[in-house]
Design an enzyme around this catalytic site. Structure first.
Site, PDB file in Angstrom:
ATOM      1  N   ASP A  43       0.863  -1.178   0.000  1.00 15.14           N
ATOM      2  CA  ASP A  43       0.000   0.000   0.000  1.00 15.14           C
ATOM      3  C   ASP A  43       0.897   1.224   0.000  1.00 15.14           C
ATOM      4  O   ASP A  43       2.066   1.142   0.412  1.00 15.14           O
ATOM      5  CB  ASP A  43      -0.908   0.009   1.240  1.00 15.14           C
ATOM      6  CG  ASP A  43      -2.197   0.789   1.022  1.00 15.14           C
ATOM      7  OD1 ASP A  43      -2.119   1.998   0.746  1.00 15.14           O
ATOM      8  OD2 ASP A  43      -3.289   0.194   1.115  1.00 15.14           O
ATOM      9  N   ASP A  66       4.188   1.913  -4.490  1.00 16.53           N
ATOM     10  CA  ASP A  66       3.372   2.705  -5.399  1.00 16.53           C
ATOM     11  C   ASP A  66       3.093   1.833  -6.614  1.00 16.53           C
ATOM     12  O   ASP A  66       3.968   1.613  -7.454  1.00 16.53           O
ATOM     13  CB  ASP A  66       4.129   3.974  -5.796  1.00 16.53           C
ATOM     14  CG  ASP A  66       3.340   4.841  -6.775  1.00 16.53           C
ATOM     15  OD1 ASP A  66       2.231   4.434  -7.189  1.00 16.53           O
ATOM     16  OD2 ASP A  66       3.841   5.925  -7.133  1.00 16.53           O
ATOM     17  N   ASN A  93      -6.603  -5.774  -5.141  1.00 14.90           N
ATOM     18  CA  ASN A  93      -7.663  -4.981  -4.520  1.00 14.90           C
ATOM     19  C   ASN A  93      -7.507  -3.481  -4.729  1.00 14.90           C
ATOM     20  O   ASN A  93      -8.502  -2.754  -4.800  1.00 14.90           O
ATOM     21  CB  ASN A  93      -7.691  -5.282  -3.016  1.00 14.90           C
ATOM     22  CG  ASN A  93      -8.421  -4.224  -2.220  1.00 14.90           C
ATOM     23  OD1 ASN A  93      -9.642  -4.102  -2.287  1.00 14.90           O
ATOM     24  ND2 ASN A  93      -7.666  -3.433  -1.465  1.00 14.90           N
ATOM     25  N   TYR A 158     -13.144   5.754 -13.614  1.00 19.98           N
ATOM     26  CA  TYR A 158     -13.135   4.638 -12.661  1.00 19.98           C
ATOM     27  C   TYR A 158     -13.982   3.490 -13.195  1.00 19.98           C
ATOM     28  O   TYR A 158     -13.568   2.325 -13.182  1.00 19.98           O
ATOM     29  CB  TYR A 158     -13.677   5.130 -11.315  1.00 19.98           C
ATOM     30  CG  TYR A 158     -13.770   4.078 -10.233  1.00 19.98           C
ATOM     31  CD1 TYR A 158     -12.634   3.644  -9.568  1.00 19.98           C
ATOM     32  CD2 TYR A 158     -15.010   3.550  -9.852  1.00 19.98           C
ATOM     33  CE1 TYR A 158     -12.719   2.696  -8.556  1.00 19.98           C
ATOM     34  CE2 TYR A 158     -15.095   2.614  -8.846  1.00 19.98           C
ATOM     35  CZ  TYR A 158     -13.953   2.182  -8.198  1.00 19.98           C
ATOM     36  OH  TYR A 158     -14.043   1.247  -7.202  1.00 19.98           O
ATOM     37  N   LYS A 162     -12.937  -0.335 -14.219  1.00 17.73           N
ATOM     38  CA  LYS A 162     -13.531  -1.479 -13.532  1.00 17.73           C
ATOM     39  C   LYS A 162     -14.240  -2.418 -14.501  1.00 17.73           C
ATOM     40  O   LYS A 162     -14.247  -3.638 -14.317  1.00 17.73           O
ATOM     41  CB  LYS A 162     -14.489  -0.989 -12.440  1.00 17.73           C
ATOM     42  CG  LYS A 162     -13.788  -0.360 -11.243  1.00 17.73           C
ATOM     43  CD  LYS A 162     -12.864  -1.362 -10.557  1.00 17.73           C
ATOM     44  CE  LYS A 162     -12.272  -0.821  -9.269  1.00 17.73           C
ATOM     45  NZ  LYS A 162     -11.439  -1.817  -8.566  1.00 17.73           N
ATOM     46  N   VAL A 191     -19.569  -0.400   0.055  1.00  9.69           N
ATOM     47  CA  VAL A 191     -19.064  -0.947   1.311  1.00  9.69           C
ATOM     48  C   VAL A 191     -18.818   0.198   2.287  1.00  9.69           C
ATOM     49  O   VAL A 191     -18.221   1.222   1.925  1.00  9.69           O
ATOM     50  CB  VAL A 191     -17.769  -1.751   1.079  1.00  9.69           C
ATOM     51  CG1 VAL A 191     -17.286  -2.374   2.384  1.00  9.69           C
ATOM     52  CG2 VAL A 191     -18.001  -2.822   0.015  1.00  9.69           C
ATOM     53  N   THR A 193     -16.927   2.033   4.486  1.00  8.53           N
ATOM     54  CA  THR A 193     -15.561   2.285   4.944  1.00  8.53           C
ATOM     55  C   THR A 193     -15.418   3.786   5.206  1.00  8.53           C
ATOM     56  O   THR A 193     -16.227   4.578   4.726  1.00  8.53           O
ATOM     57  CB  THR A 193     -14.531   1.875   3.874  1.00  8.53           C
ATOM     58  OG1 THR A 193     -14.700   2.725   2.717  1.00  8.53           O
ATOM     59  CG2 THR A 193     -14.699   0.414   3.458  1.00  8.53           C
TER      60      THR A 193
END
Length: 250
Positions: A43, A66, A93, A158, A162, A191, A193
């Protein structure tokens, strides 16, 4: 929520997770570690990543990475695989769903969003495949998004990335299947978060729940439960498809 299923086949599995420091990614790291898997994760959020690895103990390894620097991915993945002693599962992910309008998109921003949300999944898989073959096979679990299935506003790049991930998954599943490598995509709904909560007011969250078939907000653990199954030997004949965990959001 129940304690969840236990998968004996995941005990001792070597698992690499991208974007594992926070949100859904942290839920994935914790879930695989709880199964007795040996987990490495990457990450850009170094402080959160180190804190999570310290919390979970010596079976978990973190490295700042990165993912847009795809030239460095083979070395990064190779170093983590060496720590794990091999590789059985790659979970792609990492992503970023910053909002944008069509008018705001420049060629540079296009390239940046594809690098953040699509390109690294392919090159992480490319780097992982030799290690998976050496292990006799394994699983690649990619992450898509419900957003493009719904056509949500201000997410055109995005959603383009996807959507492409699902096509890439089917192609990889065909090309890698004879090597006993399964490739699937998880399609999460909205989700709950900390990152997602910054985009939605309580009224907006209520609208999401109203559009779902089920009451309640999807949690990272709900998504992780599907990832555990798809990575386990119980899913040995699951490949080349996408699997939804979206509470029936329409």
């Amino acid at each position: 929520m129940s304690a969840g299923a236990s998968y004996p086949s995941l005990a001792g599995k070597r698992v690499l997770i991208t974007g594992g420091a926070t949100g859904i990614g942290a839920g994935l790291v914790e879930a695989f570690a709880a199964q007795g898997s040996h987990v490495a994760f990457v990450d850009v959020a170094e402080e959160a990543g180190r804190a999570l690895a310290e919390k979970l103990g010596e079976q978990t390894h973190f490295r700042r990475c990165d993912l847009t620097d795809v030239a460095a991915l083979p070395d990064t993945i190779g170093a983590l695989v060496e720590k794990l002693g091999g590789l059985d599962v790659l979970v792609n992910n990492a992503a970023n769903d910053d909002r944008h309008t069509i008018a705001e998109v420049t060629p540079a921003y296009w390239d940046d969003r594809m690098a953040v949300n699509l390109r690294h999944l392919f090159f992480a898989a490319q780097a992982a495949v030799p290690h998976l073959k050496a292990a006799g096979g394994g699983a690649i679990v990619n992450f898509g998004s419900i957003s493009w299935h719904l056509g949500l506003p201000e997410l055109v790049l995005y959603q383009t990335a996807k959507a492409a991930i699902e096509g890439m998954t089917r192609s990889m599943a065909r090309d890698l299947g004879r090597d006993n490598i399964r490739v699937t995509t998880i399609v999460p709904g909205n989700v709950q978060t900390p990152r997602q909560e910054k985009w939605y007011t309580p009224e907006g969250e209520a609208e999401i729940v109203a559009a779902q078939c089920l009451d309640g907000r999807i949690q990272p653990a709900d998504v992780a439960a599907l990832a555990l199954f798809l990575a386990s030997d119980d899913a040995r004949m699951c490949t080349g498809h996408e699997y939804f965990v979206d509470a029936g959001w329409r």
